[in-house]
Design a protein around this motif. Structure first.
Motif, short mmCIF file in Angstrom:
data_model
loop_
_atom_site.label_atom_id
_atom_site.label_comp_id
_atom_site.label_asym_id
_atom_site.label_seq_id
_atom_site.Cartn_x
_atom_site.Cartn_y
_atom_site.Cartn_z
N ARG A 141 0.84 -1.22 0.00
CA ARG A 141 0.00 0.00 0.00
C ARG A 141 0.86 1.25 0.00
O ARG A 141 0.54 2.21 -0.68
CB ARG A 141 -0.92 0.01 1.21
CG ARG A 141 -2.04 -0.95 1.12
CD ARG A 141 -2.95 -0.88 2.31
NE ARG A 141 -4.03 -1.84 2.17
CZ ARG A 141 -5.01 -1.99 3.05
NH1 ARG A 141 -5.02 -1.23 4.13
NH2 ARG A 141 -5.95 -2.88 2.84
N HIS A 143 3.87 1.56 -1.19
CA HIS A 143 4.48 1.67 -2.52
C HIS A 143 3.47 2.25 -3.51
O HIS A 143 3.82 3.10 -4.33
CB HIS A 143 4.95 0.29 -2.99
CG HIS A 143 5.53 0.29 -4.36
ND1 HIS A 143 6.75 0.84 -4.64
CD2 HIS A 143 5.04 -0.17 -5.54
CE1 HIS A 143 7.00 0.72 -5.95
NE2 HIS A 143 5.97 0.11 -6.50
N THR A 144 2.22 1.83 -3.39
CA THR A 144 1.17 2.31 -4.29
C THR A 144 0.89 3.80 -4.06
O THR A 144 0.75 4.55 -5.00
CB THR A 144 -0.13 1.51 -4.08
OG1 THR A 144 0.16 0.13 -4.33
CG2 THR A 144 -1.22 1.95 -5.01
N THR A 145 0.85 4.21 -2.78
CA THR A 145 0.50 5.61 -2.50
C THR A 145 1.67 6.57 -2.70
O THR A 145 1.46 7.72 -2.99
CB THR A 145 -0.02 5.76 -1.05
OG1 THR A 145 0.96 5.31 -0.13
CG2 THR A 145 -1.32 5.01 -0.86
N GLY A 147 4.31 5.84 -4.81
CA GLY A 147 4.83 5.69 -6.16
C GLY A 147 6.28 5.28 -6.23
O GLY A 147 6.91 5.35 -7.26
#
Length: 148
Positions: A141, A143-145, A147
């Protein structure tokens, strides 16, 4: 009814220790900072986890806390069982209901059956998630938020 937050604190602390495992011993102050909580509360919960063999501690300069076994081998149920007092998450009546009432006569036993089944379901679900699972999800999560 007040529900204990000890399991959430324990899961947070264990996941924190899993994340920084390669960095050695972690202080209760660092863990408390992550929780935005009091280090005394964190040490109390960590002490319960230590008593169950989930974490280890070292005193003195350079001491602190670390996982006592791999994160893959520690489940949320382990954390829950270490810090909760063994009572159901769904307590029944504080005192016996009126036995001369048709509802009162049967409600206690009915609720005990239902709440026991719910408790088993909670424990089964917590047993399926490891601290490593939590850490993987958090890092995914993040990493996703972020970037990165």
């Amino acid at each position: 009814m007040a529900v204990s937050t000890r399991t959430a604190v324990a899961a947070h602390a264990l996941t924190f220790l899993a994340r920084w495992r390669d960095d050695g011993w972690q202080s209760s102050a660092k863990i408390a900072e992550s929780l935005e909580s009091n280090p005394v509360l964190v040490r109390r919960v960590l002490g319960m986890l230590r008593a169950r063999g989930l974490v280890a501690s070292a005193e003195g300069s350079g001491g602190g806390w670390q996982l006592a076994r791999p994160a893959e081998q520690i489940t949320l149920f382990d954390a829950y069982a270490a810090v909760e007092d063994g009572t159901s998450v769904l307590p029944t009546h504080a005192h016996p209901p009126n036995q001369s009432c048709v509802i009162g006569r049967h409600m206690q036993a009915l609720l005990e059956d239902e709440f026991t089944a719910a408790q088993r379901a909670v424990e089964e679900r917590l047993s399926q998630t490891s601290v490593a699972d939590l850490l993987r999800t958090i890092l995914g999560r993040d990493h996703t938020t972020t970037g990165s």
